[in-house]
Design a protein around this motif. Structure first.
Motif, PDB file in Angstrom:
ATOM      1  N   ASN A  69      60.285 -30.954  -3.679  1.00 44.47           N
ATOM      2  CA  ASN A  69      59.650 -31.561  -2.510  1.00 44.47           C
ATOM      3  C   ASN A  69      58.315 -30.898  -2.219  1.00 44.47           C
ATOM      4  O   ASN A  69      57.314 -31.567  -1.942  1.00 44.47           O
ATOM      5  N   ARG A  70      58.271 -29.572  -2.306  1.00 38.26           N
ATOM      6  CA  ARG A  70      57.021 -28.842  -2.057  1.00 38.26           C
ATOM      7  C   ARG A  70      55.966 -29.232  -3.090  1.00 38.26           C
ATOM      8  O   ARG A  70      54.798 -29.420  -2.770  1.00 38.26           O
ATOM      9  N   GLY A  71      56.371 -29.358  -4.341  1.00 37.44           N
ATOM     10  CA  GLY A  71      55.449 -29.784  -5.383  1.00 37.44           C
ATOM     11  C   GLY A  71      54.892 -31.169  -5.107  1.00 37.44           C
ATOM     12  O   GLY A  71      53.695 -31.416  -5.264  1.00 37.44           O
ATOM     13  N   ARG A  72      55.754 -32.077  -4.676  1.00 38.30           N
ATOM     14  CA  ARG A  72      55.314 -33.437  -4.361  1.00 38.30           C
ATOM     15  C   ARG A  72      54.256 -33.430  -3.265  1.00 38.30           C
ATOM     16  O   ARG A  72      53.249 -34.129  -3.350  1.00 38.30           O
ATOM     17  N   GLN A  73      54.514 -32.657  -2.232  1.00 40.01           N
ATOM     18  CA  GLN A  73      53.559 -32.572  -1.125  1.00 40.01           C
ATOM     19  C   GLN A  73      52.232 -32.005  -1.593  1.00 40.01           C
ATOM     20  O   GLN A  73      51.163 -32.517  -1.229  1.00 40.01           O
ATOM     21  N   ASN A  74      52.298 -30.963  -2.399  1.00 38.79           N
ATOM     22  CA  ASN A  74      51.067 -30.304  -2.840  1.00 38.79           C
ATOM     23  C   ASN A  74      50.244 -31.157  -3.794  1.00 38.79           C
ATOM     24  O   ASN A  74      49.027 -31.246  -3.651  1.00 38.79           O
ATOM     25  N   VAL A  75      50.889 -31.784  -4.766  1.00 35.15           N
ATOM     26  CA  VAL A  75      50.108 -32.590  -5.714  1.00 35.15           C
ATOM     27  C   VAL A  75      49.562 -33.849  -5.053  1.00 35.15           C
ATOM     28  O   VAL A  75      48.462 -34.299  -5.376  1.00 35.15           O
ATOM     29  N   ALA A  76      50.314 -34.408  -4.108  1.00 38.49           N
ATOM     30  CA  ALA A  76      49.828 -35.581  -3.379  1.00 38.49           C
ATOM     31  C   ALA A  76      48.635 -35.209  -2.509  1.00 38.49           C
ATOM     32  O   ALA A  76      47.632 -35.937  -2.445  1.00 38.49           O
ATOM     33  N   SER A  77      48.719 -34.072  -1.849  1.00 38.07           N
ATOM     34  CA  SER A  77      47.608 -33.600  -1.023  1.00 38.07           C
ATOM     35  C   SER A  77      46.381 -33.319  -1.887  1.00 38.07           C
ATOM     36  O   SER A  77      45.254 -33.657  -1.519  1.00 38.07           O
ATOM     37  N   PHE A  78      46.595 -32.717  -3.044  1.00 40.85           N
ATOM     38  CA  PHE A  78      45.494 -32.429  -3.960  1.00 40.85           C
ATOM     39  C   PHE A  78      44.814 -33.727  -4.394  1.00 40.85           C
ATOM     40  O   PHE A  78      43.588 -33.822  -4.415  1.00 40.85           O
ATOM     41  N   LEU A  79      45.613 -34.737  -4.713  1.00 37.76           N
ATOM     42  CA  LEU A  79      45.070 -36.032  -5.131  1.00 37.76           C
ATOM     43  C   LEU A  79      44.194 -36.639  -4.037  1.00 37.76           C
ATOM     44  O   LEU A  79      43.063 -37.061  -4.293  1.00 37.76           O
ATOM     45  N   ALA A  80      44.708 -36.661  -2.823  1.00 41.00           N
ATOM     46  CA  ALA A  80      44.007 -37.337  -1.732  1.00 41.00           C
ATOM     47  C   ALA A  80      42.916 -36.483  -1.087  1.00 41.00           C
ATOM     48  O   ALA A  80      41.824 -36.979  -0.803  1.00 41.00           O
ATOM     49  N   LYS A  81      43.202 -35.223  -0.866  1.00 41.78           N
ATOM     50  CA  LYS A  81      42.260 -34.376  -0.118  1.00 41.78           C
ATOM     51  C   LYS A  81      41.214 -33.705  -0.992  1.00 41.78           C
ATOM     52  O   LYS A  81      40.045 -33.656  -0.628  1.00 41.78           O
ATOM     53  N   ALA A  82      41.635 -33.174  -2.136  1.00 40.70           N
ATOM     54  CA  ALA A  82      40.681 -32.458  -2.995  1.00 40.70           C
ATOM     55  C   ALA A  82      39.928 -33.411  -3.928  1.00 40.70           C
ATOM     56  O   ALA A  82      38.710 -33.316  -4.062  1.00 40.70           O
ATOM     57  N   ARG A  84      39.950 -36.759  -3.591  1.00 37.14           N
ATOM     58  CA  ARG A  84      39.512 -37.943  -2.827  1.00 37.14           C
ATOM     59  C   ARG A  84      39.822 -39.244  -3.555  1.00 37.14           C
ATOM     60  O   ARG A  84      39.067 -40.210  -3.503  1.00 37.14           O
ATOM     61  N   LEU A  85      40.967 -39.252  -4.258  1.00 36.06           N
ATOM     62  CA  LEU A  85      41.422 -40.447  -4.963  1.00 36.06           C
ATOM     63  C   LEU A  85      42.469 -41.153  -4.109  1.00 36.06           C
ATOM     64  O   LEU A  85      43.233 -40.503  -3.393  1.00 36.06           O
ATOM     65  N   ASP A  86      42.512 -42.456  -4.202  1.00 37.44           N
ATOM     66  CA  ASP A  86      43.389 -43.271  -3.368  1.00 37.44           C
ATOM     67  C   ASP A  86      44.841 -42.820  -3.511  1.00 37.44           C
ATOM     68  O   ASP A  86      45.396 -42.810  -4.613  1.00 37.44           O
ATOM     69  N   TRP A  87      45.456 -42.467  -2.401  1.00 39.05           N
ATOM     70  CA  TRP A  87      46.833 -41.979  -2.401  1.00 39.05           C
ATOM     71  C   TRP A  87      47.796 -43.014  -2.972  1.00 39.05           C
ATOM     72  O   TRP A  87      48.852 -42.667  -3.488  1.00 39.05           O
ATOM     73  N   ARG A  88      47.433 -44.295  -2.896  1.00 35.15           N
ATOM     74  CA  ARG A  88      48.323 -45.349  -3.391  1.00 35.15           C
ATOM     75  C   ARG A  88      48.471 -45.294  -4.906  1.00 35.15           C
ATOM     76  O   ARG A  88      49.505 -45.683  -5.444  1.00 35.15           O
ATOM     77  N   TRP A  89      47.448 -44.783  -5.620  1.00 34.37           N
ATOM     78  CA  TRP A  89      47.576 -44.597  -7.068  1.00 34.37           C
ATOM     79  C   TRP A  89      48.681 -43.584  -7.348  1.00 34.37           C
ATOM     80  O   TRP A  89      49.498 -43.765  -8.242  1.00 34.37           O
ATOM     81  N   GLY A  90      48.661 -42.490  -6.593  1.00 29.92           N
ATOM     82  CA  GLY A  90      49.685 -41.456  -6.765  1.00 29.92           C
ATOM     83  C   GLY A  90      51.069 -41.960  -6.393  1.00 29.92           C
ATOM     84  O   GLY A  90      52.052 -41.658  -7.072  1.00 29.92           O
ATOM     85  N   ALA A  91      51.154 -42.735  -5.318  1.00 24.68           N
ATOM     86  CA  ALA A  91      52.441 -43.295  -4.900  1.00 24.68           C
ATOM     87  C   ALA A  91      53.018 -44.191  -5.986  1.00 24.68           C
ATOM     88  O   ALA A  91      54.215 -44.143  -6.292  1.00 24.68           O
ATOM     89  N   GLU A  92      52.166 -44.985  -6.607  1.00 22.64           N
ATOM     90  CA  GLU A  92      52.622 -45.872  -7.677  1.00 22.64           C
ATOM     91  C   GLU A  92      53.123 -45.068  -8.880  1.00 22.64           C
ATOM     92  O   GLU A  92      54.156 -45.381  -9.470  1.00 22.64           O
ATOM     93  N   LEU A  93      52.393 -44.011  -9.231  1.00 26.58           N
ATOM     94  CA  LEU A  93      52.830 -43.167 -10.344  1.00 26.58           C
ATOM     95  C   LEU A  93      54.162 -42.495 -10.024  1.00 26.58           C
ATOM     96  O   LEU A  93      55.063 -42.461 -10.868  1.00 26.58           O
ATOM     97  N   PHE A  94      54.305 -41.968  -8.812  1.00 29.19           N
ATOM     98  CA  PHE A  94      55.555 -41.341  -8.406  1.00 29.19           C
ATOM     99  C   PHE A  94      56.714 -42.335  -8.507  1.00 29.19           C
ATOM    100  O   PHE A  94      57.792 -41.992  -8.972  1.00 29.19           O
ATOM    101  N   GLU A  95      56.506 -43.557  -8.062  1.00 30.66           N
ATOM    102  CA  GLU A  95      57.571 -44.551  -8.110  1.00 30.66           C
ATOM    103  C   GLU A  95      57.987 -44.864  -9.544  1.00 30.66           C
ATOM    104  O   GLU A  95      59.139 -45.158  -9.820  1.00 30.66           O
ATOM    105  N   CYS A  96      57.026 -44.777 -10.456  1.00 30.01           N
ATOM    106  CA  CYS A  96      57.335 -45.040 -11.868  1.00 30.01           C
ATOM    107  C   CYS A  96      58.058 -43.871 -12.536  1.00 30.01           C
ATOM    108  O   CYS A  96      58.921 -44.085 -13.381  1.00 30.01           O
TER     109      CYS A  96
END
Length: 101
Positions: A69-82, A84-96
């Motif tokens: 869970n901590r890893g998920r939070q950190n990599v998602a935050s890195f994607l969106a905050k650091a 600046r890539l659309d969080w929905r791309w990451g959500a789609e990858l996670f779902e896959c």
């Protein structure tokens, strides 16, 4: 604790309704300007960003279908905050890739 996190996000999603899928997510920050760098996204997804913690988590996900869970939070935050890539791309990858998605 994991059930509490799950329930919190479920109730947050129910309250947010259709806005949760928008560019601003649950915050509704529609003015968010996401970058559209597919090469950067592929590096993030492959675990080759050059940031060891992010890379280790993403490689674990690719190899096993699991991530803490901590890893998920950190990599998602890195994607969106650091990155600046659309969080929905990451959500789609996670779902896959996530076995428990």
């Amino acid at each position: 604790m994991h059930l509490q996190i799950r329930d919190f996000y479920l109730l947050t999603a129910l309250r947010a309704g259709r806005t949760i899928d928008g560019p601003g997510g649950v915050t509704g920050a529609a003015d968010m300007q996401w970058r559209s760098d597919r090469a950067e996204f592929r590096r993030w997804a492959a675990g080759t960003t050059g940031f060891p913690f992010v890379d280790a988590c993403m490689r674990e996900l690719g190899a096993t279908g699991w991530m803490s869970n901590r890893g998920r939070q950190n990599v998602a935050s890195f994607l969106a905050k650091a990155l600046r890539l659309d969080w929905r791309w990451g959500a789609e990858l996670f779902e896959c890739l996530l076995l428990d998605a």
